[in-house]
Design an enzyme around this catalytic site. Sequence first.
Site, mmCIF file in Angstrom:
data_model
loop_
_atom_site.group_PDB
_atom_site.id
_atom_site.type_symbol
_atom_site.label_atom_id
_atom_site.label_comp_id
_atom_site.label_asym_id
_atom_site.label_seq_id
_atom_site.Cartn_x
_atom_site.Cartn_y
_atom_site.Cartn_z
ATOM 1 N NE ARG A 273 1.934 2.068 5.700
ATOM 2 C CZ ARG A 273 2.595 3.198 6.005
ATOM 3 N NH1 ARG A 273 1.981 4.168 6.641
ATOM 4 N NH2 ARG A 273 3.837 3.343 5.676
ATOM 5 N NE ARG B 11 7.018 5.016 1.837
ATOM 6 C CZ ARG B 11 6.744 4.566 3.045
ATOM 7 N NH1 ARG B 11 6.158 5.360 3.928
ATOM 8 N NH2 ARG B 11 7.042 3.333 3.391
ATOM 9 C CE LYS C 284 8.283 -0.931 -8.065
ATOM 10 N NZ LYS C 284 7.159 -0.149 -7.477
ATOM 11 C CD GLN D 194 5.657 -4.432 -14.187
ATOM 12 O OE1 GLN D 194 5.492 -4.414 -12.989
ATOM 13 N NE2 GLN D 194 4.863 -3.751 -15.010
#
Length: 277
Positions: A123, A163, A205, A262
């Site tokens: 999305r 957002r 994050k 990561q």
Amino acid sequence: MISVIETVPAKDFNLSATLESGQVFGFQKQGQRYQGVISGHRLEIEAVSSELQIHKNSDELLSDSIADFFDLKKDLRPVYGLLNEIDVVSTQWQSMRGLRLIRQNSWEGLAGFILSSNNNIKRIMKIWMNLVETMSDGVQFPQPATIARFHEMKLRELGLGYRASYLMSAARFLANNPEYLQTIKEAPYSEARDKVMSFPGIGEKVADCVLLYGFQKLEAFPVDVWVYRIMTQLFFKGKKPTREKIAEFARKKWGVWAGYVQQYLFHGVRCGILNIN
DNA sequence: TCCCAGGGATGAC
DNA sequence: GTCATCCATGGG
């Protein structure tokens, strides 16, 4: 029209893993090729043995830009050494070999990961394309000043949800303070992180994603739900550490390679190469 | 219908 | 400092 082909040497490079590991949202797979934009040029990229075939529409040579974007000059052996030291991962990471961290445009990284919070990659890519097609020329991602000319409601129409106010806020600020991105770039990791987190909608994050993919702060260690699962399983069995604790642990353990480790953990877990209970 | 997705802001304690 | 809740939206 895409008609010119340029060849770029690309040893120890995994194009699909790199473009499909959630670092960048503007590339779409079409058959064997990935369509996207690098330093202003619309391209189609295909991996053929240890080369990249760049399909483009101008004679301008782009090999330097492409090598930079995909971090092709970096020797990844230190990363591989660290992966070999991690339980389970040591026997499973080879199928991701050549996965590299992308060095993308700072604004695009910032905008992209504002879109990413509590969202899914498919999305995010859809919203990204909506922005390109509606607010720009259908190729480039819109500049801050361009977005700032619209109303926040327009962003909601494009699917941003809550957002929308975050992206509009960042666009307005950077349209008025275009030099701010450079000050982030010049700051050391910790200071840069505080600056990025001063944008509404950007927490720990998302800030680490922005710093890692858009500002080349390689000690950034984004802890999303997937990285949280694999990290707690590997190093915090039976505990429930905060994401920040995990990030600190990773930076101490892997230093400037934390971001790279990561990326292998995230992609490995997400596509089923690394198993979680 | 509920849960989840590369989370963050807010307020209660 | 930690924790619960809410926030838009679409897919499973």
